[in-house]
Design an enzyme around this catalytic site. Structure first.
Site, PDB file in Angstrom:
ATOM      1  N   ASP A   1       0.624  -1.310  -0.190  1.00  0.00           N
ATOM      2  CA  ASP A   1      -0.082  -0.105  -0.148  1.00  0.00           C
ATOM      3  C   ASP A   1       0.809   1.335  -0.174  1.00  0.00           C
TER       4      ASP A   1
ATOM      5  N   CYS B   1     -15.502  -5.890 -17.824  1.00  0.00           N
ATOM      6  CA  CYS B   1     -17.106  -5.726 -17.067  1.00  0.00           C
ATOM      7  C   CYS B   1     -18.038  -5.801 -18.220  1.00  0.00           C
TER       8      CYS B   1
ATOM      9  N   CYS C   1     -21.728  -4.016 -18.139  1.00  0.00           N
ATOM     10  CA  CYS C   1     -22.219  -3.935 -16.768  1.00  0.00           C
ATOM     11  C   CYS C   1     -21.840  -2.489 -16.061  1.00  0.00           C
TER      12      CYS C   1
ATOM     13  N   CYS D   1     -21.557  -0.395 -10.749  1.00  0.00           N
ATOM     14  CA  CYS D   1     -20.750   0.365  -9.720  1.00  0.00           C
ATOM     15  C   CYS D   1     -20.967   1.897  -9.977  1.00  0.00           C
TER      16      CYS D   1
ATOM     17  N   CYS E   1     -22.597   4.099  -7.295  1.00  0.00           N
ATOM     18  CA  CYS E   1     -21.625   4.994  -6.434  1.00  0.00           C
ATOM     19  C   CYS E   1     -22.620   6.440  -5.916  1.00  0.00           C
TER      20      CYS E   1
ATOM     21  N   CYS F   1     -14.760  10.450  -3.903  1.00  0.00           N
ATOM     22  CA  CYS F   1     -15.068   9.209  -3.267  1.00  0.00           C
ATOM     23  C   CYS F   1     -15.057   9.268  -2.159  1.00  0.00           C
TER      24      CYS F   1
ATOM     25  N   CYS G   1     -15.668   3.113   2.260  1.00  0.00           N
ATOM     26  CA  CYS G   1     -16.932   2.896   1.504  1.00  0.00           C
ATOM     27  C   CYS G   1     -16.669   1.463   0.635  1.00  0.00           C
TER      28      CYS G   1
ATOM     29  N   CYS H   1     -19.236   0.123  -4.366  1.00  0.00           N
ATOM     30  CA  CYS H   1     -18.734   0.016  -5.756  1.00  0.00           C
ATOM     31  C   CYS H   1     -18.324  -1.638  -5.725  1.00  0.00           C
TER      32      CYS H   1
ATOM     33  N   CYS I   1     -20.991  -5.488  -7.144  1.00  0.00           N
ATOM     34  CA  CYS I   1     -20.161  -5.743  -8.450  1.00  0.00           C
ATOM     35  C   CYS I   1     -20.461  -7.230  -8.500  1.00  0.00           C
TER      36      CYS I   1
HETATM   37  C1  B12 Z   1      -4.422   6.188  -3.570  1.00  0.00           C
HETATM   38  C2  B12 Z   1      -5.195   4.969  -3.321  1.00  0.00           C
HETATM   39  C3  B12 Z   1      -6.532   5.027  -3.062  1.00  0.00           C
HETATM   40  C4  B12 Z   1      -7.481   6.576  -3.317  1.00  0.00           C
HETATM   41  C5  B12 Z   1      -7.779   6.377  -4.883  1.00  0.00           C
HETATM   42  C6  B12 Z   1      -8.439   5.247  -5.501  1.00  0.00           C
HETATM   43  C7  B12 Z   1      -8.222   5.039  -7.021  1.00  0.00           C
HETATM   44  N1  B12 Z   1      -8.995   4.414  -7.463  1.00  0.00           N
HETATM   45  O1  B12 Z   1      -7.130   5.515  -7.603  1.00  0.00           O
HETATM   46  C8  B12 Z   1      -8.466   6.198  -2.541  1.00  0.00           C
HETATM   47  C9  B12 Z   1      -8.282   6.749  -0.917  1.00  0.00           C
HETATM   48  C10 B12 Z   1      -9.921   6.811  -3.065  1.00  0.00           C
HETATM   49  C11 B12 Z   1      -8.594   4.562  -2.418  1.00  0.00           C
HETATM   50  C12 B12 Z   1      -9.770   3.854  -1.989  1.00  0.00           C
HETATM   51  C13 B12 Z   1      -9.959   2.480  -2.009  1.00  0.00           C
HETATM   52  N2  B12 Z   1      -9.073   1.659  -1.870  1.00  0.00           N
HETATM   53 CO1  B12 Z   1      -7.165   2.091  -2.337  1.00  0.00          CO
HETATM   54  N3  B12 Z   1      -5.169   2.666  -3.099  1.00  0.00           N
HETATM   55  C14 B12 Z   1      -4.538   3.650  -3.207  1.00  0.00           C
HETATM   56  C15 B12 Z   1      -3.176   3.406  -3.629  1.00  0.00           C
HETATM   57  C16 B12 Z   1      -2.452   3.972  -2.253  1.00  0.00           C
HETATM   58  C17 B12 Z   1      -2.588   4.057  -4.625  1.00  0.00           C
HETATM   59  C18 B12 Z   1      -3.598   3.915  -6.119  1.00  0.00           C
HETATM   60  C19 B12 Z   1      -3.279   4.852  -7.372  1.00  0.00           C
HETATM   61  O2  B12 Z   1      -2.107   5.010  -7.741  1.00  0.00           O
HETATM   62  N4  B12 Z   1      -4.418   5.521  -7.973  1.00  0.00           N
HETATM   63  C20 B12 Z   1      -4.247   6.253  -8.884  1.00  0.00           C
HETATM   64  C21 B12 Z   1      -5.098   5.964 -10.021  1.00  0.00           C
HETATM   65  C22 B12 Z   1      -4.644   6.720 -11.126  1.00  0.00           C
HETATM   66  O3  B12 Z   1      -4.733   4.740 -10.332  1.00  0.00           O
HETATM   67  P1  B12 Z   1      -5.833   3.562 -10.741  1.00  0.00           P
HETATM   68  O4  B12 Z   1      -7.257   3.961 -10.994  1.00  0.00           O
HETATM   69  O5  B12 Z   1      -5.437   2.369 -10.119  1.00  0.00           O
HETATM   70  O6  B12 Z   1      -5.236   3.651 -12.370  1.00  0.00           O
HETATM   71  C23 B12 Z   1      -4.393   2.793 -12.854  1.00  0.00           C
HETATM   72  C24 B12 Z   1      -5.260   1.915 -14.004  1.00  0.00           C
HETATM   73  O7  B12 Z   1      -6.273   2.579 -14.540  1.00  0.00           O
HETATM   74  C25 B12 Z   1      -4.012   1.863 -15.183  1.00  0.00           C
HETATM   75  N5  B12 Z   1      -4.480   2.088 -16.470  1.00  0.00           N
HETATM   76  C26 B12 Z   1      -4.399   3.241 -17.317  1.00  0.00           C
HETATM   77  N6  B12 Z   1      -4.542   3.045 -18.416  1.00  0.00           N
HETATM   78  C27 B12 Z   1      -4.816   1.744 -18.364  1.00  0.00           C
HETATM   79  C28 B12 Z   1      -5.279   1.081 -19.654  1.00  0.00           C
HETATM   80  C29 B12 Z   1      -5.255  -0.491 -19.630  1.00  0.00           C
HETATM   81  C30 B12 Z   1      -5.573  -1.096 -20.902  1.00  0.00           C
HETATM   82  C31 B12 Z   1      -4.893  -1.144 -18.296  1.00  0.00           C
HETATM   83  C32 B12 Z   1      -5.169  -2.598 -18.335  1.00  0.00           C
HETATM   84  C33 B12 Z   1      -4.827  -0.271 -17.178  1.00  0.00           C
HETATM   85  C34 B12 Z   1      -4.724   0.982 -17.247  1.00  0.00           C
HETATM   86  O8  B12 Z   1      -3.049   2.614 -14.620  1.00  0.00           O
HETATM   87  C35 B12 Z   1      -3.552   3.457 -13.814  1.00  0.00           C
HETATM   88  C36 B12 Z   1      -2.090   3.704 -12.745  1.00  0.00           C
HETATM   89  O9  B12 Z   1      -1.725   2.595 -12.072  1.00  0.00           O
HETATM   90  C37 B12 Z   1      -3.234   1.799  -3.811  1.00  0.00           C
HETATM   91  C38 B12 Z   1      -1.819   0.955  -3.268  1.00  0.00           C
HETATM   92  C39 B12 Z   1      -0.840   1.278  -4.267  1.00  0.00           C
HETATM   93  N7  B12 Z   1       0.532   1.560  -3.547  1.00  0.00           N
HETATM   94  O10 B12 Z   1      -1.022   0.996  -5.529  1.00  0.00           O
HETATM   95  C40 B12 Z   1      -4.413   1.518  -2.819  1.00  0.00           C
HETATM   96  C41 B12 Z   1      -5.172   0.421  -3.325  1.00  0.00           C
HETATM   97  C42 B12 Z   1      -5.780   0.658  -4.993  1.00  0.00           C
HETATM   98  N8  B12 Z   1      -6.539   0.667  -2.475  1.00  0.00           N
HETATM   99  C43 B12 Z   1      -7.156  -0.599  -2.379  1.00  0.00           C
HETATM  100  C44 B12 Z   1      -8.413  -0.646  -1.579  1.00  0.00           C
HETATM  101  C45 B12 Z   1      -9.056  -1.986  -0.917  1.00  0.00           C
HETATM  102  C46 B12 Z   1      -9.350   0.497  -1.506  1.00  0.00           C
HETATM  103  C47 B12 Z   1     -10.665   0.432  -1.024  1.00  0.00           C
HETATM  104  C48 B12 Z   1     -11.653  -0.682  -1.512  1.00  0.00           C
HETATM  105  C49 B12 Z   1     -10.626   0.776   0.248  1.00  0.00           C
HETATM  106  C50 B12 Z   1     -12.162   1.032   0.820  1.00  0.00           C
HETATM  107  N9  B12 Z   1     -13.171   0.060   1.074  1.00  0.00           N
HETATM  108  O11 B12 Z   1     -12.560   2.061   1.243  1.00  0.00           O
HETATM  109  C51 B12 Z   1     -11.055   1.882  -1.994  1.00  0.00           C
HETATM  110  C52 B12 Z   1     -11.711   1.669  -3.329  1.00  0.00           C
HETATM  111  C53 B12 Z   1     -12.363   2.772  -3.950  1.00  0.00           C
HETATM  112  C54 B12 Z   1     -12.009   2.594  -5.643  1.00  0.00           C
HETATM  113  N10 B12 Z   1     -12.988   2.219  -6.191  1.00  0.00           N
HETATM  114  O12 B12 Z   1     -10.672   2.643  -5.964  1.00  0.00           O
HETATM  115  C55 B12 Z   1      -6.326  -1.764  -2.891  1.00  0.00           C
HETATM  116  C56 B12 Z   1      -6.915  -2.195  -3.974  1.00  0.00           C
HETATM  117  C57 B12 Z   1      -7.098  -4.048  -4.164  1.00  0.00           C
HETATM  118  C58 B12 Z   1      -7.800  -4.491  -5.493  1.00  0.00           C
HETATM  119  N11 B12 Z   1      -8.220  -5.596  -5.499  1.00  0.00           N
HETATM  120  O13 B12 Z   1      -7.828  -3.874  -6.339  1.00  0.00           O
HETATM  121  C59 B12 Z   1      -5.041  -1.260  -3.029  1.00  0.00           C
HETATM  122  C60 B12 Z   1      -3.959  -1.868  -4.144  1.00  0.00           C
HETATM  123  C61 B12 Z   1      -4.246  -1.482  -1.781  1.00  0.00           C
HETATM  124  C62 B12 Z   1      -3.624  -2.838  -1.262  1.00  0.00           C
HETATM  125  N12 B12 Z   1      -2.479  -3.068  -0.911  1.00  0.00           N
HETATM  126  O14 B12 Z   1      -4.227  -3.669  -1.473  1.00  0.00           O
HETATM  127  N13 B12 Z   1      -7.521   3.921  -2.617  1.00  0.00           N
END
Ligand code: B12
Length: 307
Positions: free
Chosen positions: A122, A176, A179, A182, A186, A205, A228, A231, A235
């Site tokens: 994380d 997905c 569907c 989520c 939200c 969020c 929260c 979402c 699912c």
């Molecule tokens: C910051 C963060 C948050 C933030 C932002 C969430 C977000 N969606 O980004 C907040 C505080 C809102 C949050 C909430 C939650 N989080 Co959080 N969070 C993180 C953290 C520290 C970084 C994530 C990040 O970089 N986000 C920035 C955005 C831009 O990243 P992204 O949406 O994932 O985007 C990526 C993809 O879209 C991909 N991408 C882009 N273009 C394309 C194109 C293709 C074709 C593909 C395949 C991919 C792709 O690249 C992007 C960059 O990596 C990680 C841990 C870590 N070090 O990675 C945990 C992490 C993602 N969180 C986690 C969890 C459990 C949660 C919550 C469920 C907690 C809760 N119940 O409240 C919620 C879920 C909300 C949600 N729907 O995301 C878990 C997810 C596990 C999983 N199975 O996915 C992680 C991995 C922590 C862990 N060690 O387990 N989180």
């Protein structure tokens, strides 16, 4: 592969290996930051240069081992009580995962003398979901969660960077389809479609607002006191089907099941420091601080009056 047997023995339901390549979506991440979607999580921007390659965390890294640990358990709302997301119900997952990853690291180092490992859970500046996807653990859902087709998304991700070269797995594939449960469910419309992909605007969020946002809450957070799960709850991949019985299985990790008895919202809204310190010790809920917890409980009370 012996590595996977050892990971399973330690309790990880999922384990896969990715090559230690350049971060595949650094540009998309930077674009997300440029839009300000990270809100007050300034550390995410500071992490940008380090996130470009895992070698910034472990020089000589060759493989990224990704593990998944199920944290699911029933979590029905209880009137007058705090609503805490499932991931934070038990013992702080950082400690649980790190403890297990250190054991996996010790096993690797014993079998590959001279090798080095670094555990990331994380908070380390590395794209956990991207490497976990490459390692075959799951694919990105519209809610941006990593979804495993057999098991759903109720799992934590941990990474173990290592200088040992393990045979890489195939990246996970899935989608997905049409569907959009989520997105429709939200409560704050935080899941948006931009630049051809689904993204979470963290500023909307509820998870961000209740955990990371400092100061006053800029928008209602409903019944949620910490985190929260909406979402994920809606699912379909988190609901069992005859051909996918592992979806929504309850965690086997005793540390996650050991729940604490939280006081009522009324008590939480006026929590003393001593009580907060005792209540949140060893819990992920500590992250929001005493002010955050009081604020969130107060907002829940207001929201329930309003409804
Ligand atoms: C910051 C963060 C948050 C933030 C932002 C969430 C977000 N969606 O980004 C907040 C505080 C809102 C949050 C909430 C939650 N989080 Co959080 N969070 C993180 C953290 C520290 C970084 C994530 C990040 O970089 N986000 C920035 C955005 C831009 O990243 P992204 O949406 O994932 O985007 C990526 C993809 O879209 C991909 N991408 C882009 N273009 C394309 C194109 C293709 C074709 C593909 C395949 C991919 C792709 O690249 C992007 C960059 O990596 C990680 C841990 C870590 N070090 O990675 C945990 C992490 C993602 N969180 C986690 C969890 C459990 C949660 C919550 C469920 C907690 C809760 N119940 O409240 C919620 C879920 C909300 C949600 N729907 O995301 C878990 C997810 C596990 C999983 N199975 O996915 C992680 C991995 C922590 C862990 N060690 O387990 N989180």
């Amino acid at each position: 592969m012996l590595l996977k047997i050892e990971a399973r023995r330690l309790g990880f339901e999922l384990c896969g290996v990715a090559e230690a390549v350049e971060a595949p979506h650094l540009r998309e991440y930077a674009a997300w930051l440029d839009k300000g979607y990270h809100g007050e999580m300034g550390y995410l921007r500071e992490h940008l240069p380090i996130k470009a390659h895992p070698r910034a965390l472990l020089p000589g890294v060759r493989s990224v081992i990704a593990v998944g640990l199920n944290y699911n358990q029933p979590n029905p709302p209880r009137p007058g009580r705090p609503r805490i997301a499932r991931y934070a119900l038990g013992r702080d997952y950082h400690r649980v995962l790190r403890g297990k990853l250190k054991k996996l690291a010790a096993w690797i180092e014993a079998n590959h003398p001279g090798s080095e490992c670094r555990a990331c859970v994380d908070s380390a500046p590395v794209f956990e979901r991207d490497y976990a996807r490459l390692a075959g653990l799951g694919w990105f859902g519209k809610n941006t969660m990593l979804i495993n087709s057999q098991r759903g998304s109720w799992f934590f991700i941990g990474l173990l960077l290592t200088t040992v070269e393990f045979h890489p797995d195939e990246a996970a594939v899935g989608a997905c389809g049409t569907c959009r449960r989520c997105i429709d469910a939200c409560p704050t419309g935080a899941i948006v479609f931009e630049e051809g992909r689904w993204q979470v605007d963290a500023r909307h969020c509820i998870s961000y607002l209740t955990i990371e946002h400092p100061g006053e809450l800029p928008r209602p957070t409903g019944e949620w006191t910490f985190g929260c799960d909406v979402c994920q709850e809606v699912c379909p991949f988190n609901h069992p089907r005859p051909r996918a019985p592992l979806r929504a299985q309850v965690t086997e990790e005793p540390d996650f099941l050991a729940q604490r008895e939280w006081p009522s919202l009324v008590e939480l809204a006026e929590l003393s420091y001593e009580r907060w310190d005792h209540l949140t010790r060893g819990s992920a809920v500590r992250r929001t601080g005493i002010e955050g917890l009081r604020r969130n409980a107060g907002a829940n009370l207001k929201n329930s009056d309003a409804s």
